[in-house]
Design an enzyme around this catalytic site. Structure first.
Site, PDB file in Angstrom:
ATOM      1  CB  SER A   1      15.748   0.051  10.260  1.00 44.82           C
ATOM      2  OG  SER A   1      16.557   1.029  10.748  1.00 44.82           O
TER       3      SER A   1
ATOM      4  CG  HIS B   1      16.579   1.035  15.310  1.00 39.93           C
ATOM      5  ND1 HIS B   1      16.431  -0.457  15.447  1.00 39.93           N
ATOM      6  CD2 HIS B   1      17.033   1.398  14.225  1.00 39.93           C
ATOM      7  CE1 HIS B   1      16.525  -0.823  14.102  1.00 39.93           C
ATOM      8  NE2 HIS B   1      16.801   0.380  13.374  1.00 39.93           N
TER       9      HIS B   1
END
Length: 247
Positions: free
Chosen positions: A134, A170
């Site tokens: 991330s 994501h």
């Protein structure tokens, strides 16, 4: 031990629920170690949790996962002061540096305040594998999209720039990610973007994307580039990049 050339593994994964602990390291974390080429001893892995404020409870969870994995594991904390006297010497001795998620904007500001941006470049150039999830993925690129400023995704164009692309994470699990990246690539705010579904990692040798890997079956990465058209009708073109399953 060091990778044969500068290596980055940028991911949207790396963890899984543990059988006796809350988390264990999943295939992407283990693949980062494999990329380092270490053998005959426990791999030296340092976790950097700046993006989440160096949460000690999370560090404890990571320590449990590292014990199960058999890693020689450490943390480089910057709050409230660096917990390691010489971060540069320490990081240059590692096989892998793994960066956890959170606020990529805050991570970049704190790293630059401590000179960690330059130290990490030295580590990368010396063959230490840089990896993360991330925010710990976006940081290595030139730019990306982030919720660091609030719920509405915004561009960040001041990342470290080791890799000359934008990054999206994501991509399949957060519905706002893909439209935001398409819009920002189409209007020129972001350049070519490399994006990962959850559980997918991108392997770069130098600045070249050489492999897409996954710890989840049927997941992929995506290359997003600007298409033809006038600026008012600008479009982005998305190319699916199939992954190699690590399971």
């Amino acid at each position: 031990m060091a990778a044969g050339q500068p290596t980055i593994l940028a991911t949207s994964g790396g963890y899984k629920p543990g059988s006796r602990t809350r988390i264990e390291f999943d295939h992407l974390m283990h693949y980062a170690v494999e990329l380092s080429g270490v053998s005959g001893r426990a791999p030296r892995v340092t976790h950097i949790g700046t993006a989440s404020g160096d949460q000690r409870w999370w560090a404890a969870e990571m320590d449990q996962a590292a014990r199960i994995a058999g890693f020689n594991f450490a943390h480089l904390n910057l709050f409230t002061m660096p917990n390691i006297e010489d971060p540069e010497a320490h990081l240059l001795e590692q096989d892998v540096v793994w960066v956890h998620g959170g606020s990529v904007v805050n991570l970049l500001a704190v790293w630059r305040a401590h000179g960690l941006d330059g130290i990490l470049r030295k580590a990368w150039e010396s063959g230490v594998v840089l990896a993360g999830v991330s925010a710990g993925s976006i940081c290595w690129f030139k730019s990306g999209v982030t919720d660091s400023f609030g719920p509405e995704l915004q561009p960040v164009t001041t990342a470290l720039g080791f890799l000359p692309y934008a990054n999206g994470v994501h991509y399949d699990s957060e519905p706002r990610r893909a439209p935001a990246i398409h819009k920002l690539v189409a209007n020129g705010t972001l350049g070519e973007a490399h994006c990962t579904d959850d559980g997918v990692g991108l392997v770069y040798q130098g600045t070249k994307l050489v492999e897409v890997v996954s710890e989840v079956k049927n997941k992929a990465a995506f290359r997003v580039t600007a298409g033809a058209g006038e600026s008012v009708d600008a479009i982005a073109v998305e190319e699916r990049l199939e992954s190699r399953f690590l399971g």
